[in-house]
Design a protein around this motif. Structure first.
Motif, PDB file in Angstrom:
ATOM      1  N   GLU A  99     -38.879 -35.185 -26.522  1.00  0.00           N
ATOM      2  CA  GLU A  99     -37.813 -36.152 -26.266  1.00  0.00           C
ATOM      3  C   GLU A  99     -37.349 -36.079 -24.810  1.00  0.00           C
ATOM      4  O   GLU A  99     -37.012 -37.107 -24.204  1.00  0.00           O
ATOM      5  CB  GLU A  99     -36.645 -35.901 -27.217  1.00  0.00           C
ATOM      6  CG  GLU A  99     -36.971 -36.227 -28.664  1.00  0.00           C
ATOM      7  CD  GLU A  99     -35.825 -35.980 -29.621  1.00  0.00           C
ATOM      8  OE1 GLU A  99     -35.948 -36.348 -30.794  1.00  0.00           O
ATOM      9  OE2 GLU A  99     -34.803 -35.402 -29.187  1.00  0.00           O
ATOM     10  N   LYS A 100     -37.352 -34.881 -24.233  1.00  0.00           N
ATOM     11  CA  LYS A 100     -36.944 -34.739 -22.842  1.00  0.00           C
ATOM     12  C   LYS A 100     -37.962 -35.393 -21.907  1.00  0.00           C
ATOM     13  O   LYS A 100     -37.605 -36.074 -20.943  1.00  0.00           O
ATOM     14  CB  LYS A 100     -36.761 -33.266 -22.486  1.00  0.00           C
ATOM     15  CG  LYS A 100     -36.018 -33.052 -21.170  1.00  0.00           C
ATOM     16  CD  LYS A 100     -35.667 -31.598 -20.979  1.00  0.00           C
ATOM     17  CE  LYS A 100     -34.716 -31.426 -19.810  1.00  0.00           C
ATOM     18  NZ  LYS A 100     -33.367 -31.978 -20.044  1.00  0.00           N
ATOM     19  N   GLN A 101     -39.221 -35.176 -22.196  1.00  0.00           N
ATOM     20  CA  GLN A 101     -40.269 -35.789 -21.377  1.00  0.00           C
ATOM     21  C   GLN A 101     -40.239 -37.303 -21.476  1.00  0.00           C
ATOM     22  O   GLN A 101     -40.579 -38.005 -20.511  1.00  0.00           O
ATOM     23  CB  GLN A 101     -41.638 -35.246 -21.801  1.00  0.00           C
ATOM     24  CG  GLN A 101     -41.843 -33.778 -21.457  1.00  0.00           C
ATOM     25  CD  GLN A 101     -43.140 -33.227 -22.007  1.00  0.00           C
ATOM     26  OE1 GLN A 101     -43.619 -33.677 -23.036  1.00  0.00           O
ATOM     27  NE2 GLN A 101     -43.704 -32.253 -21.330  1.00  0.00           N
ATOM     28  N   ALA A 102     -39.822 -37.820 -22.634  1.00  0.00           N
ATOM     29  CA  ALA A 102     -39.733 -39.267 -22.825  1.00  0.00           C
ATOM     30  C   ALA A 102     -38.384 -39.818 -22.361  1.00  0.00           C
ATOM     31  O   ALA A 102     -38.136 -41.019 -22.495  1.00  0.00           O
ATOM     32  CB  ALA A 102     -39.949 -39.605 -24.294  1.00  0.00           C
ATOM     33  N   ASN A 103     -37.536 -38.923 -21.826  1.00  0.00           N
ATOM     34  CA  ASN A 103     -36.199 -39.314 -21.337  1.00  0.00           C
ATOM     35  C   ASN A 103     -35.373 -39.979 -22.444  1.00  0.00           C
ATOM     36  O   ASN A 103     -34.632 -40.946 -22.205  1.00  0.00           O
ATOM     37  CB  ASN A 103     -36.304 -40.246 -20.127  1.00  0.00           C
ATOM     38  CG  ASN A 103     -34.982 -40.327 -19.371  1.00  0.00           C
ATOM     39  OD1 ASN A 103     -34.210 -39.373 -19.341  1.00  0.00           O
ATOM     40  ND2 ASN A 103     -34.720 -41.467 -18.752  1.00  0.00           N
TER      41      ASN A 103
END
Length: 417
Positions: A99-103
């Motif tokens: 989720e962090k990588q996908a912002n």
């Protein structure tokens, strides 16, 4: 899974750099930033929401306590629904990394049960929101913030990014009708194994309890916890050499284990089942009261008792944390506050419910709560708080644990020891 997690973490750190742990406000999102609001406002905005609580789901009594006591109390007192999601930290950390990588600014996880290497991993990858602890009234009112096992999690500074949920200490259990004098040291255990081949085993690492059992042996055989000072970087080759007495011991013991050590229980729940079925004579847990609860449930005979090793056993604290992108931070704060209330902590300590040790400072309890605590019978198989405390050993730095688990696979599984 561990290898995949470390690879993803490396990618995440590279992508996020030194980004702040605070979530980025989304236009129109009422709750951001809860830390700027009064507590009454936080509770008001939490009302009518659902908190997705991600936690290990391997113990049915714990699950039942959360689903019944916690969920019903939160709905009644705060108007907040609690959705317990059974998921281990390896899985939910990978989910948060994705989720962090996908912002993704509004995630699906609002609160997590976490500690040790998983907390350290999450902090280093900027996966947690905070610091929020000082915003939680019951943390302010009832917790000793300066206690070493509260201020630090496996030696890693907490810095307000989690609040203490409960405490654990490693114990062994056996049926007194079968094991008259349970082993109370590594040397006694090996001697017992040779006299009772096939009657003992431990969960396969990285199972949490299997891992602490190996560290328990490590303390006894490799110089105690003092021989493993706090560090952020562990040299695998150096540690492997330091742990040679442990590998020698496990190699000597392997042939005397259940199924000659050719296979191991996949989890602590699987080991408990072997114990309940009479296939092994000794089991173990990081919950000192779990066996009293199992006796009350009729899962074990009332002749089962717990014991510690003479030189002590490892203890730690487990915590609650809020992900960086929790969509319901207000509800997560409300749930964390309830979890630290004397009401919830004493309910959790009841062996019929869970038996988990309380995380509050008893010196800060009001007279009625203290009286209620003293009136709780921890259970027929549970050792006294005094005995547990006098035999409590600290955990080592979280950085060691994945390296120890990796070495265990190489030295015990792959090498054929």
């Amino acid at each position: 899974m561990k290898k995949l997690l470390r690879i993803l973490l490396t990618l995440s750190v590279l992508l996020t750099g030194c980004a702040s742990n605070s979530s980025v406000p989304t236009p129109g999102q009422v709750q951001n930033n809860p830390l700027d609001k009064e507590w009454t406002t936080i509770l008001s905005e939490a009302k009518g929401t659902t908190v997705n609580f991600y936690m290990w789901g391997g113990d049915e009594r714990t699950n039942t306590w959360v689903d019944a006591v916690v969920a019903s109390s939160m709905l009644k007192e705060y108007g907040v629904k609690v959705n317990r999601v059974p998921m281990g930290p390896d899985e939910y950390l990978n989910k948060l990394i994705g989720e962090k990588q996908a912002n993704k600014q509004e995630g699906s996880i609002d609160l997590v049960w976490i500690n040790g290497e998983n907390f350290r991993t999450a902090r280093q990858a900027n996966l947690l929101w905070g610091p929020f602890a000082d915003k939680v009234p019951n943390y302010q009112n009832y917790v000793d913030k300066t206690a070493p096992d509260i201020a630090n999690d496996f030696g890693f500074p907490v810095e307000g990014y989690e609040v203490p949920y409960g405490k654990a200490q490693f114990v062994f259990a056996s049926d007194t009708t079968k094991v008259k004098n349970p082993p109370k040291s590594s040397a006694e255990l090996l001697e017992w194994l040779k006299k009772h081949p096939g009657r003992f085993t431990y969960p396969e690492l990285p199972d949490f309890t299997g891992s602490v059992f190996v560290r328990q042996l490590m303390y006894e055989l490799c110089g105690g916890y003092q021989a493993f000072p706090y560090t952020e970087q562990v040299n695998k080759a150096t540690l492997n050499k330091q742990l040679q007495p442990l590998w020698d011991y496990l190699g000597a013991a392997k042939g005397y284990l259940w199924r000659q050590g050719k296979t191991y229980p996949s989890s602590i729940a699987a080991l408990h089942q072997l114990f309940a079925d009479g296939e092994v004579d000794i089991t173990m847990s990081y919950n000192p009261a779990i066996f009293s609860g199992m006796i009350e449930q009729g899962l074990l005979p009332n002749s089962v008792r717990t014991n510690l090793w003479n030189n002590g056993t490892i203890g730690n604290t487990h915590f609650l944390a809020i992900p960086f992108n929790a969509a319901n931070k207000n509800g997560a704060l409300a749930l964390a506050d309830f979890m630290l209330s004397p009401e919830a902590q004493l309910s959790k300590y009841e062996p019929k419910n869970w038996g988990d040790l309380i995380s509050l400072d008893v010196n800060k309890l009001d007279p009625q709560s203290l009286k209620d605590l003293e009136g709780i019978n921890p259970g027929i198989a549970t050792l006294s708080t005094e005995e547990l405390q006098t035999h409590r050993l600290p955990e080592i730095s979280a950085a060691y644990i994945p390296v120890i688990e990796e070495l265990w696979k190489e030295q015990v599984i792959q090498s054929g020891q």
